[in-house]
Design a protein around this motif. Sequence first.
Motif, PDB file in Angstrom:
ATOM      1  N   ALA A  47       0.837  -1.471   0.102  1.00 45.03           N
ATOM      2  CA  ALA A  47       0.206  -0.076   0.012  1.00 45.03           C
ATOM      3  C   ALA A  47       0.930   1.396   0.009  1.00 45.03           C
ATOM      4  N   VAL A  48       1.936   1.339   0.855  1.00 44.85           N
ATOM      5  CA  VAL A  48       2.699   2.348   0.943  1.00 44.85           C
ATOM      6  C   VAL A  48       3.429   2.536  -0.410  1.00 44.85           C
ATOM      7  N   GLU A  78       4.727   5.604  -5.390  1.00 45.71           N
ATOM      8  CA  GLU A  78       4.890   5.696  -6.840  1.00 45.71           C
ATOM      9  C   GLU A  78       4.073   6.980  -7.319  1.00 45.71           C
ATOM     10  N   ARG A  79       2.870   7.077  -6.957  1.00 47.67           N
ATOM     11  CA  ARG A  79       2.120   8.151  -7.198  1.00 47.67           C
ATOM     12  C   ARG A  79       2.604   9.394  -7.076  1.00 47.67           C
ATOM     13  N   LEU A 132      -4.971   5.169   5.936  1.00 46.38           N
ATOM     14  CA  LEU A 132      -4.104   4.253   6.488  1.00 46.38           C
ATOM     15  C   LEU A 132      -3.713   4.742   7.910  1.00 46.38           C
ATOM     16  N   ALA A 133      -3.532   5.887   8.164  1.00 48.44           N
ATOM     17  CA  ALA A 133      -3.098   6.241   9.391  1.00 48.44           C
ATOM     18  C   ALA A 133      -3.990   6.149  10.433  1.00 48.44           C
ATOM     19  N   ALA A 134      -5.292   6.240  10.019  1.00 54.32           N
ATOM     20  CA  ALA A 134      -6.404   6.147  10.985  1.00 54.32           C
ATOM     21  C   ALA A 134      -6.743   4.660  11.581  1.00 54.32           C
ATOM     22  N   ASN A 135      -6.218   3.733  10.721  1.00 55.80           N
ATOM     23  CA  ASN A 135      -6.175   2.485  11.080  1.00 55.80           C
ATOM     24  C   ASN A 135      -5.248   1.925  12.119  1.00 55.80           C
ATOM     25  N   ARG A 150      -7.598  -2.552   5.385  1.00 57.72           N
ATOM     26  CA  ARG A 150      -6.336  -2.056   5.157  1.00 57.72           C
ATOM     27  C   ARG A 150      -5.481  -2.328   6.310  1.00 57.72           C
ATOM     28  N   PRO A 151      -4.187  -2.582   6.238  1.00 59.52           N
ATOM     29  CA  PRO A 151      -3.329  -2.942   7.060  1.00 59.52           C
ATOM     30  C   PRO A 151      -3.375  -1.474   8.240  1.00 59.52           C
ATOM     31  N   ALA A 152      -2.748  -2.436   9.630  1.00 57.57           N
ATOM     32  CA  ALA A 152      -2.902  -1.274  10.669  1.00 57.57           C
ATOM     33  C   ALA A 152      -1.446  -1.007  10.976  1.00 57.57           C
TER      34      ALA A 152
END
Length: 488
Positions: A190-191, A196-197, A238-241, A419-421
């Motif tokens: 995910a990161v 890449e974007r 992602l950070a919220a997870n 999503r990963p935590a």
Amino acid sequence: MSRTTIPELLPDDACGTDCPGRHEHAPVSGSSSEDTIAAIATAPGSAAIGIVRLAGPGCAAILSAVFRPLSPSFSGFSPFRLHHGELLDVSGRPLDDVLAVFMPGPGTFCGQDMAELHCHGSPAVLAEALTACCAHGARPAEPGEFSKRAFLAGRLDLSQAEAVAELAAAPTADAARLAREKLSGALSTAVSALRERLADLRARACLAIDFPDEDVECLPPGEFRAEALAVKDELASLAANFARGRLAREGALAVLAGPVNAGKSSLMNALLGRERAIVSDAPGTTRDYLEEPLSLDGLLVRLVDTAGLRETEDHVELVGVRKSRELLQRADLVLLVVDGSRPLGAAEVALCREVPRERLLACVNKADLSPCADDPLPRLTESGVLAVRVAASTGLGLDELSRSARERLLAALPPDEGRPAPNLRQQRCLTRAAAELDELVRAVDQGLPYDLLGLHLEHACDALDEITGRLTAEDVLNRVFADFCIGK
């Protein structure tokens, strides 16, 4: 509803666990990945089996020196196969019947030659085995050194290496599942996709800087801004997870609060299934808070019994009340314990005003007694407080209380969208990257040049690279792996 008590989640020196703050070992000065290292890889204490692990170029020679095969047909170690034999101590005397395995690199966890001795789980035998290995050329491993070598060899990225420690330390099945997900590379993937974007945006910005007067492909400011915001939103999700992972790893803080003699200590004992708190009719018996871990169908909760909230001139009790107030501010869930045999008091009403409704669950206790004319439960529910009726003395309503507590705690988390935590370090990196993109959007709105936009993109990419270890300072690596146990 299952309620499982956990007497001791992890021993302070449990080997193979992620235990921040428990290890004070500094990296060995001059240590090298070319050294052969050895460590006891299983937890302290007696057990059926204990394992001594080695890694490095001298594994085969050390294993041959401390292991005597018992099979007459033994002609050398077959890779990845267990061999039966005797463990020899530093004097060459047989100490234990063991199984030994040699695993040649690079197809090992560390990417180097590795070996293991599977001994009987006596602490004395394992200590002698480690001493013998070190006498023949190994050195004691540093905390996390096996995983660090795997990272340096490219077998794992940094987020996966951290997941190894998180999986070993997982106190619940949910925590293990989240750690296994990261170990499989879910967070890295995910990161990396988001990075890449951002790298593509940097390339477009560089085109605008290097060829300002040429007709080259470069995103106009509006599209540039939209893509930066889209990536920022993904980073924020992602950070919220992090909250979900923290809950699984550390448990939720649930505080029992209320006036004296409402039955807080009795309710704590009933939930734990044992007498942990002292119960007495004398007001103010609980003067300090007590904390115990509790599992609610796999959801880890740190249950805290606090001093009764009341006006007092007793200095010790006053300190306890002050600590109770502090815990209420930090709590993920406040369990307001109300005596159902008497009307709702001023202390309960004040606490209902003080604690946000989404963090409050009222437990109307003593349901085994005759309710008073002014039943507190209807008053609580009419004011918007979720309330359940319980009897700590008989266990009545405890399943409903457990179910309601679990649902309320999970409702406070962001939706589980697969999503990963991230852990705390990773969450901070994600937050830094998102903040850089916020600054970038403001710069676009102000019409600032592309070279300044590119600087924000560079900093955002650097923050993401720290998650995977693509760009990470040596002191950061040392801090990460120092939090591992020796042997992992």
